[in-house]
Motif scaffolding. Structure first.
Motif: not given
Length: 403
Positions: A254, A265, A309, A313, A320
């Motif tokens: 990240l 986030l 994820w 994201l 990311c």
């Protein structure tokens, strides 16, 4: 010799002649950029062994992967510059070339009168670039130095790695590649200056100067804190959360550099309450409570896969990435879409994929024309082109001055 008799290229530096007296990594990293931009690069190598990089494994069908990566688009000639005849050949070539690049230890070429001052006297239009370990002046200027040594000397190694481990070198030769880039910037600037004035000049850079420049943020911030920075691993001293987090399968990186990104986030993680937590409202707060925030994030990320994820994201506009292995980079669809690894033909291997220059130019694009040359592959062809007679070639060959 006329420009028209040069090998034809279509890049932005087409018509520029570069005499490459470099070896190993730093110098060839500079001249390969010039070659990809269309310059004719004639690489001078010593007899028998050639560039030291030819002996750096692993090998692909007997060819060094190191050498293959940064010597494409060049012509290899073998000349023994320790001999008077070899030195004379270099001087004859330098009178006809635009640029000379060398990375010998300071003083070595002076004894052969192949230093910048000597060659520029004979060719006032010549641009002579010296790339060294420690620079032009000072007691260390005569010392040898390699990338890792200069990473240690300039402080880079002291801030690389994790806090729990000993200092680490960066995983790529950043000072070799970086000093090569500065060399090219200097050469291009000198070519522009020559267009305006008609004169070449001496230019130079070094691994040491590159390392100090790369450390600019830390050297400046030290003046504010009077504290030595420590290794951060994947974290960043100025931002939080910033670094790697463990998902169900892979590590996720990240990069959250402001409050707006932090709010995106936590929304993507279904934990919007974290944005209102007094410990995490501002970046300065999050730095103080970095460990607490990291614990919460690791607990959250561990419940799902990295792919899960990444999708969430990226939809939320959060910077990311999966921490990819080299094998994953090779298969990365984005790499393939950008054609970052085109195949180039090699005289013995057939073809090999090599990263292209990360520059896009619509009207005068860079190009991969040929693979790295075999040792001495172009000696006779190049020397004939630049006025060495057949009788001289036979005599030089007999004496072992050329191969």
């Amino acid at each position: 010799m006329s420009r028209e008799s040069q090998p034809k290229t279509s890049g932005p530096l087409s018509g520029i002649r570069v005499l490459d007296l470099t070896s190993n990594i730093s110098g060839p990293s500079a001249t390969v950029i010039l070659a990809d931009m269309g310059a004719e690069v004639v690489k001078v190598e010593r007899p028998k062994r050639g560039d030291d990089a030819r002996g750096m494994g692993p090998y692909i069908q007997g060819e060094s992967s190191y050498f293959l990566a940064i010597n494409r688009n060049k012509q290899s000639v073998v000349i023994d510059i320790s001999t008077e005849e070899g030195q004379d050949i270099i001087r004859r070539l330098a009178r006809q070339f635009d640029v000379v690049v060398e990375n010998f230890r300071r003083g070595v070429l002076d004894k052969y009168q192949l230093d910048g001052e000597s060659l520029c006297k004979e060719n006032p239009q010549l641009i002579y670039c010296s790339l060294s370990a420690y620079g032009e002046e000072g007691p260390d200027s005569v010392n040898p130095g390699y990338d890792a040594v200069l990473q240690a000397r300039t402080g880079i190694m002291s801030i690389t790695g994790s806090r729990q481990e000993e200092p680490s070198r960066a995983g790529v030769s950043i000072l070799d590649a970086g000093s090569g880039m500065w060399s090219v910037i200097g050469i291009l600037s000198a070519l522009y200056h020559r267009e305006q004035t008609g004169y070449g000049q001496l230019i130079g850079t070094s691994l040491y100067e590159t390392g100090v420049y790369w450390m600019n943020y830390h050297l400046t911030s030290y003046q504010a804190t009077q504290q030595d920075p420590v290794p951060q691993g994947t974290s960043h001293a100025a931002f939080a959360p910033y670094g790697s987090y463990q998902t169900k399968d892979d590590l996720l990186l990240l990069g959250i550099s402001n409050n707006s990104l932090f709010r995106r986030l936590v929304q993507a993680l279904d934990h919007e309450e974290w944005a209102e937590d007094p410990r995490f409202i501002h970046n300065s707060d999050r730095i103080v409570y970095r460990n607490e925030l990291d614990n919460l994030l690791n607990e959250c990320f561990s419940n799902e896969s990295c792919s899960y994820w990444l999708e969430r994201l990226k939809m939320a506009g959060v910077p990311c990435s999966r921490i990819q292995k080299v094998s994953q980079v090779m298969d990365d669809p984005h790499l393939q879409l950008l054609n970052m690894m085109p195949a180039v033909k090699h005289s013995s291997i057939g073809s090999i994929k090599i990263p292209r220059l990360p520059i896009r130019m619509k009207k005068s694009p860079t190009e991969l024309r040929t693979g790295a040359p075999k040792l001495g592959e172009h000696t006779y062809e190049v020397l004939r082109r630049y006025g060495v007679t057949q009788l001289e070639l036979e005599e030089f060959s007999r004496k072992g001055i050329i191969e």
